[in-house]
Motif scaffolding. Structure first.
Motif, PDB file in Angstrom:
ATOM      1  N   ASN A 506       0.833  -1.204   0.000  1.00 54.08           N
ATOM      2  CA  ASN A 506       0.000   0.000   0.000  1.00 54.08           C
ATOM      3  C   ASN A 506       0.863   1.247   0.000  1.00 54.08           C
ATOM      4  O   ASN A 506       0.882   2.022   0.964  1.00 54.08           O
ATOM      5  CB  ASN A 506      -0.920  -0.022   1.230  1.00 54.08           C
ATOM      6  CG  ASN A 506      -1.762  -1.282   1.284  1.00 54.08           C
ATOM      7  OD1 ASN A 506      -2.457  -1.627   0.334  1.00 54.08           O
ATOM      8  ND2 ASN A 506      -1.681  -1.997   2.408  1.00 54.08           N
ATOM      9  N   THR A 507       1.574   1.433  -1.099  1.00 58.31           N
ATOM     10  CA  THR A 507       2.512   2.548  -1.198  1.00 58.31           C
ATOM     11  C   THR A 507       2.557   3.018  -2.653  1.00 58.31           C
ATOM     12  O   THR A 507       2.331   2.219  -3.576  1.00 58.31           O
ATOM     13  CB  THR A 507       3.914   2.127  -0.719  1.00 58.31           C
ATOM     14  OG1 THR A 507       4.758   3.278  -0.615  1.00 58.31           O
ATOM     15  CG2 THR A 507       4.547   1.109  -1.636  1.00 58.31           C
ATOM     16  N   PRO A 508       2.813   4.287  -2.915  1.00 59.61           N
ATOM     17  CA  PRO A 508       2.825   4.770  -4.298  1.00 59.61           C
ATOM     18  C   PRO A 508       3.883   4.080  -5.149  1.00 59.61           C
ATOM     19  O   PRO A 508       5.026   3.866  -4.710  1.00 59.61           O
ATOM     20  CB  PRO A 508       3.147   6.264  -4.136  1.00 59.61           C
ATOM     21  CG  PRO A 508       2.655   6.609  -2.770  1.00 59.61           C
ATOM     22  CD  PRO A 508       2.937   5.394  -1.939  1.00 59.61           C
ATOM     23  N   SER A 585       9.906  16.392 -10.917  1.00 65.16           N
ATOM     24  CA  SER A 585       9.065  16.515 -12.102  1.00 65.16           C
ATOM     25  C   SER A 585       7.751  15.772 -11.903  1.00 65.16           C
ATOM     26  O   SER A 585       7.721  14.669 -11.347  1.00 65.16           O
ATOM     27  CB  SER A 585       9.798  15.942 -13.318  1.00 65.16           C
ATOM     28  OG  SER A 585       8.926  15.812 -14.417  1.00 65.16           O
ATOM     29  N   ASP A 586       6.647  16.381 -12.382  1.00 64.38           N
ATOM     30  CA  ASP A 586       5.362  15.697 -12.258  1.00 64.38           C
ATOM     31  C   ASP A 586       5.076  14.793 -13.455  1.00 64.38           C
ATOM     32  O   ASP A 586       3.994  14.214 -13.556  1.00 64.38           O
ATOM     33  CB  ASP A 586       4.223  16.708 -12.072  1.00 64.38           C
ATOM     34  CG  ASP A 586       3.977  17.569 -13.304  1.00 64.38           C
ATOM     35  OD1 ASP A 586       4.743  17.451 -14.282  1.00 64.38           O
ATOM     36  OD2 ASP A 586       3.008  18.361 -13.292  1.00 64.38           O
ATOM     37  N   ALA A 587       6.021  14.652 -14.373  1.00 60.11           N
ATOM     38  CA  ALA A 587       5.822  13.853 -15.591  1.00 60.11           C
ATOM     39  C   ALA A 587       6.025  12.367 -15.313  1.00 60.11           C
ATOM     40  O   ALA A 587       6.879  11.696 -15.920  1.00 60.11           O
ATOM     41  CB  ALA A 587       6.759  14.340 -16.685  1.00 60.11           C
ATOM     42  N   HIS A 588       5.261  11.859 -14.365  1.00 60.27           N
ATOM     43  CA  HIS A 588       5.332  10.446 -13.998  1.00 60.27           C
ATOM     44  C   HIS A 588       3.928   9.910 -13.771  1.00 60.27           C
ATOM     45  O   HIS A 588       3.078  10.603 -13.177  1.00 60.27           O
ATOM     46  CB  HIS A 588       6.144  10.250 -12.710  1.00 60.27           C
ATOM     47  CG  HIS A 588       7.578  10.637 -12.816  1.00 60.27           C
ATOM     48  ND1 HIS A 588       8.524   9.837 -13.396  1.00 60.27           N
ATOM     49  CD2 HIS A 588       8.237  11.764 -12.416  1.00 60.27           C
ATOM     50  CE1 HIS A 588       9.709  10.427 -13.329  1.00 60.27           C
ATOM     51  NE2 HIS A 588       9.560  11.609 -12.750  1.00 60.27           N
ATOM     52  N   ALA A 589       3.705   8.696 -14.206  1.00 62.32           N
ATOM     53  CA  ALA A 589       2.450   8.016 -13.889  1.00 62.32           C
ATOM     54  C   ALA A 589       2.560   7.415 -12.490  1.00 62.32           C
ATOM     55  O   ALA A 589       3.576   6.811 -12.135  1.00 62.32           O
ATOM     56  CB  ALA A 589       2.176   6.918 -14.908  1.00 62.32           C
ATOM     57  N   VAL A 590       1.516   7.588 -11.690  1.00 60.60           N
ATOM     58  CA  VAL A 590       1.537   7.131 -10.299  1.00 60.60           C
ATOM     59  C   VAL A 590       0.338   6.227 -10.046  1.00 60.60           C
ATOM     60  O   VAL A 590      -0.782   6.530 -10.491  1.00 60.60           O
ATOM     61  CB  VAL A 590       1.490   8.321  -9.310  1.00 60.60           C
ATOM     62  CG1 VAL A 590       1.648   7.819  -7.870  1.00 60.60           C
ATOM     63  CG2 VAL A 590       2.561   9.345  -9.646  1.00 60.60           C
ATOM     64  N   GLU A 591       0.584   5.154  -9.334  1.00 62.11           N
ATOM     65  CA  GLU A 591      -0.486   4.281  -8.868  1.00 62.11           C
ATOM     66  C   GLU A 591      -0.339   4.078  -7.365  1.00 62.11           C
ATOM     67  O   GLU A 591       0.772   3.833  -6.878  1.00 62.11           O
ATOM     68  CB  GLU A 591      -0.467   2.930  -9.574  1.00 62.11           C
ATOM     69  CG  GLU A 591      -0.815   3.022 -11.048  1.00 62.11           C
ATOM     70  CD  GLU A 591      -1.189   1.664 -11.628  1.00 62.11           C
ATOM     71  OE1 GLU A 591      -0.770   0.631 -11.056  1.00 62.11           O
ATOM     72  OE2 GLU A 591      -1.914   1.638 -12.647  1.00 62.11           O
ATOM     73  N   ILE A 592      -1.454   4.197  -6.651  1.00 61.00           N
ATOM     74  CA  ILE A 592      -1.444   4.018  -5.199  1.00 61.00           C
ATOM     75  C   ILE A 592      -2.482   2.952  -4.846  1.00 61.00           C
ATOM     76  O   ILE A 592      -3.690   3.220  -4.879  1.00 61.00           O
ATOM     77  CB  ILE A 592      -1.766   5.333  -4.459  1.00 61.00           C
ATOM     78  CG1 ILE A 592      -0.837   6.459  -4.923  1.00 61.00           C
ATOM     79  CG2 ILE A 592      -1.653   5.124  -2.949  1.00 61.00           C
ATOM     80  CD1 ILE A 592      -1.190   7.816  -4.334  1.00 61.00           C
ATOM     81  N   PRO A 593      -2.045   1.741  -4.522  1.00 65.19           N
ATOM     82  CA  PRO A 593      -3.002   0.684  -4.181  1.00 65.19           C
ATOM     83  C   PRO A 593      -3.390   0.726  -2.704  1.00 65.19           C
ATOM     84  O   PRO A 593      -2.601   1.125  -1.844  1.00 65.19           O
ATOM     85  CB  PRO A 593      -2.242  -0.598  -4.513  1.00 65.19           C
ATOM     86  CG  PRO A 593      -0.803  -0.231  -4.352  1.00 65.19           C
ATOM     87  CD  PRO A 593      -0.678   1.239  -4.636  1.00 65.19           C
ATOM     88  N   PHE A 594      -4.618   0.303  -2.449  1.00 65.84           N
ATOM     89  CA  PHE A 594      -5.121   0.097  -1.096  1.00 65.84           C
ATOM     90  C   PHE A 594      -5.715  -1.311  -1.065  1.00 65.84           C
ATOM     91  O   PHE A 594      -6.791  -1.543  -1.636  1.00 65.84           O
ATOM     92  CB  PHE A 594      -6.177   1.142  -0.725  1.00 65.84           C
ATOM     93  CG  PHE A 594      -5.669   2.555  -0.710  1.00 65.84           C
ATOM     94  CD1 PHE A 594      -5.205   3.123   0.469  1.00 65.84           C
ATOM     95  CD2 PHE A 594      -5.633   3.310  -1.885  1.00 65.84           C
ATOM     96  CE1 PHE A 594      -4.718   4.427   0.483  1.00 65.84           C
ATOM     97  CE2 PHE A 594      -5.155   4.606  -1.879  1.00 65.84           C
ATOM     98  CZ  PHE A 594      -4.690   5.173  -0.689  1.00 65.84           C
ATOM     99  N   ARG A 648     -10.190  -7.457  -2.130  1.00 63.14           N
ATOM    100  CA  ARG A 648     -10.364  -6.422  -3.140  1.00 63.14           C
ATOM    101  C   ARG A 648      -9.258  -5.385  -3.001  1.00 63.14           C
ATOM    102  O   ARG A 648      -8.812  -5.082  -1.890  1.00 63.14           O
ATOM    103  CB  ARG A 648     -11.729  -5.741  -2.994  1.00 63.14           C
ATOM    104  CG  ARG A 648     -12.915  -6.671  -2.982  1.00 63.14           C
ATOM    105  CD  ARG A 648     -12.972  -7.552  -4.214  1.00 63.14           C
ATOM    106  NE  ARG A 648     -13.205  -6.772  -5.430  1.00 63.14           N
ATOM    107  CZ  ARG A 648     -13.173  -7.297  -6.655  1.00 63.14           C
ATOM    108  NH1 ARG A 648     -12.902  -8.582  -6.812  1.00 63.14           N
ATOM    109  NH2 ARG A 648     -13.389  -6.533  -7.718  1.00 63.14           N
ATOM    110  N   ARG A 649      -8.830  -4.878  -4.146  1.00 61.34           N
ATOM    111  CA  ARG A 649      -7.808  -3.825  -4.157  1.00 61.34           C
ATOM    112  C   ARG A 649      -8.379  -2.600  -4.867  1.00 61.34           C
ATOM    113  O   ARG A 649      -8.905  -2.703  -5.980  1.00 61.34           O
ATOM    114  CB  ARG A 649      -6.544  -4.286  -4.879  1.00 61.34           C
ATOM    115  CG  ARG A 649      -5.476  -3.178  -4.975  1.00 61.34           C
ATOM    116  CD  ARG A 649      -4.195  -3.660  -5.641  1.00 61.34           C
ATOM    117  NE  ARG A 649      -4.426  -4.087  -7.010  1.00 61.34           N
ATOM    118  CZ  ARG A 649      -4.047  -5.270  -7.493  1.00 61.34           C
ATOM    119  NH1 ARG A 649      -3.430  -6.141  -6.724  1.00 61.34           N
ATOM    120  NH2 ARG A 649      -4.291  -5.583  -8.761  1.00 61.34           N
TER     121      ARG A 649
END
Length: 665
Positions: A506-508, A585-594, A648-649
């Motif tokens: 559960n981390t970016p 830089s904000d030019a990155h795709a980020v995913e944060i799962p829970f 579930r995620r």
């Protein structure tokens, strides 16, 4: 011979300091000589020979002398005294003993397995693969392309599954249990000559088996079923050879972990048992010297084991604690600094243990124990809090203990266990374990466990995962967010790597990259040490508790990025706010799962909000930035080795690394 394994070890060794390489080369050479030397020593050793070494006229006299020595644990548990602190425990133990009598076992996620009338000690009964008897160093047990799990025969031969037989014997006096354990030991001795089976391939397992056998000795020492001189001779000779084997095959490395600790703990136990026999005193001294040296190396001053795993923290705590107890029962000293570090370990155990006795599924887990006296609940570590508190008369730990007392009764006696209250008398409070890299925001209804430490084992990975800034959360007594656990080791290297990957925590995750890169798919206990964690703030309050930290694991990217998180627990409202910040830089795709805990069902509730329905009440997960989209998917959690359950995620994702606030309430 496992040629590939030897070549791989040589390659890794050549990257070490010359002195270490020389020591390892000599150790490998001496180990290989055991192929020829071990059988000769075994043939020359008997119970009579041991008796002569100890100055006794017979095996019977030696047996009596050993039985008169202090035991490693208490043996004054009766059905009445056990029932007084744990009603129904006697019936449970007898049921477990009857299952063991029938050779029906459940271990490492196998489910109930019937092993048949004659146990095959060399077979992985989960896959059917058998490790044919041979010199232990020649057995290729780590073939990642051939589905198998060597941990199955190892666990079977640790014989901890037989402990309920001895417990039931102590409670009932039923000689059937003594006869069955004797039969199993006789058969194991026949099937596993010293150094010549897979069950000698890992010194740690030999050491842990030694613990079990010593306990069996004291449990059955007076049993008529154990009175046969021939059996006593074989048993004592083989147990002595366990100590001899461990002393010759210590798993020493340039940086030591739980294997070396287990070896040393076994040496202390075997040495104290055989103190007046042969090399016993030397083993006890050597083992204690190692433990005394390794404790401050492996355990931070705040009490956290450096392998970055909650389950291994429990195992390592036992491995340092139980030999200390055995020494104390023998009238030997335990240094103040050793005692203090053990108490610190217990304080960390108390902090990560939740009100229901569950623990965060952090890092690796293989359900390993030293002497398990309560085997029906795997993930309850609270006995260690009371055990350390009572051993060292720490009133604060005694007050903070809550939970079952059965294991403590078997370790220290029912009278000692009765001193502990089954419920906590001191309230839970937020605590920081900054040296170990863990932070706990909590009260009696809420518990948030946060990782902001390195990957473990001095930056090598070991049993740690890609989980920096990940968390687990219990709010208002309900488990909402869980870690995924560990699942498997060599039985499936792909799954091994899945469960220690960033995506399973559960981390970016940035651009689909790992926080710490994998080296190779078959390097199952190593990660690149890419990320440096930073603790920015921690505050424990009555109304609010706060943690803030960051890491630079993605600083290696072409456009470097630092990931930061701030957790704020509102104790009165049972709400958790998580602020996300990205520096660079904000030019990155980020995913944060829970990853939602079992039993938590997400229901869409409009823009920026999801309901989290549980059997007791409904919570919500909300976020404040429309750049972030939510998707739901199936996931898995492994609460114990070899077992997975569906969960579930929820994943929040954005094509840009923009600030985000998430609230669980």
């Amino acid at each position: 011979m496992d040629v590939a394994g030897v070549v791989s070890r040589i390659g890794r060794g050549l990257r070490k300091p010359p002195r270490y390489v020389a020591e390892r080369a000599w150790h490998e050479f001496v180990s290989r000589l055991e192929k020829y030397r071990a059988p000769g020593r075994a043939r020359s050793l008997s119970g009579s020979a041991l008796a002569r070494r100890a100055g006794h006229p017979s095996v019977a006299a030696l047996w009596v002398a050993l039985a008169a020595r202090p035991a490693p644990t208490a043996f004054d548990v009766s059905a009445d005294t056990l029932e007084a602190i744990a009603p129904g425990e006697t019936d449970r133990l007898i049921a477990s003993a009857e299952q063991a009598m029938a050779h029906r076992v459940e271990m490492l996620g196998s489910g109930i397995v019937d092993l048949g009338p004659e146990i095959d000690w060399h077979r992985d009964f989960k896959t059917g693969l058998r490790f044919a008897p041979a010199f232990c160093k020649d057995i290729a047990y780590n073939d990642l392309d051939r589905p198998n799990d060597v941990k199955v025969p190892w666990e079977l031969s640790r014989m901890q599954w037989m402990i309920p037989l001895a417990q039931a014997y102590r409670l009932t006096g039923d000689e059937r249990y003594a006869a069955e354990v004797r039969k199993l030991l006789d058969h194991w001795i026949d099937e596993n000559p010293v150094a010549y089976s897979v069950n000698w391939a890992c010194t740690m397992d030999v050491a842990l088996r030694g613990f079990s056998w010593i306990w069996f000795f004291f449990a059955f020492a007076q049993s008529p079923e154990w009175a046969d001189t021939g059996f006593r001779s074989r048993f004592l000779a083989m147990l002595y050879q366990h100590g001899d084997f461990v002393s010759r095959h210590l798993e020493k490395a340039d940086l030591n972990g739980n294997h070396y600790t287990a070896d040393a703990a076994g040496l202390v136990a075997l040495g104290l048992f055989f103190e007046k026999v042969g090399q016993g005193e030397r083993w006890a001294d050597l083992g204690w010297d190692i433990l005394s040296t390794e404790l401050p190396r492996q355990v931070f001053p705040d009490g956290v084991d450096f392998e970055a795993s909650v389950p291994y923290h429990r195992l390592v705590q036992e491995l340092f604690l139980y030999p200390a107890l055995y020494r104390m029962r023998c009238g030997l000293p335990v240094a103040d600094d050793y005692r203090d570090r053990l108490l610190a370990m217990a304080r960390f155990t108390e902090a990560y243990s939740r009100e229901d006795g569950s623990v965060p599924l952090w890092g690796d887990a293989d359900d390993a124990r030293t002497l398990p006296f309560k085997q029906d609940v795997i993930n309850d570590h609270r006995y260690l809090i009371g055990l350390a508190g009572l051993m060292f008369d720490d009133t604060a730990l005694i007050a903070r203990f809550h939970g079952p007392r059965q294991e403590i009764a078997w370790m220290l006696g029912p009278e000692a266990a009765a001193r502990l209250a089954p419920t906590r008398t001191a309230g839970a409070r937020s605590e920081a374990f900054a040296e170990g890299g863990f932070f706990v925001l909590r009260d009696d209804r809420n518990h948030v466990f946060i990782d902001c430490g390195d990957i473990g084992l001095g930056g090598r990975g070991g049993h740690g995962h890609n989980d920096i800034l990940s968390f687990e959360a219990v709010l208002d007594g309900v488990h909402l967010v869980t870690d995924c656990g560990a699942y498997l080791y060599t039985a499936d290297y792909r799954e091994r790597n899945n469960f220690r990957s960033t995506a399973y925590h559960n981390t970016p995750q940035i651009d689909g990259e790992e926080i710490n890169r994998f080296i190779r798919p078959d390097y199952l206990w190593v990660l690149r040490n890419d990320a440096r964690p930073t603790v920015d703030a921690f505050a424990a309050g009555e109304a609010l508790s706060r943690f803030s930290g960051s890491h630079d694991g993605y600083g290696r990217l072409a456009s470097p990025l630092v990931v930061g998180r701030t957790f704020l627990l509102d104790h009165a409202q049972s709400s958790l706010s998580i602020e996300h910040r990205f520096v660079g830089s904000d030019a990155h795709a980020v995913e944060i799962p829970f990853h939602l805990a079992p039993g938590v069902e997400p229901i869409e509730a409009g823009p920026g909000r999801v309901e989290l329905r549980t059997p007791s009440r409904t919570f919500s997960l909300s976020w404040d930035n429309a750049d972030w989209a939510l998707r739901e998917a199936e996931a898995r959690v492994s609460a114990t080795y070899g077992v997975v359950a569906p969960i579930r995620r929820l994943t929040l994702s954005s094509p840009r690394a923009t600030p985000l606030m998430v609230v669980l309430a």
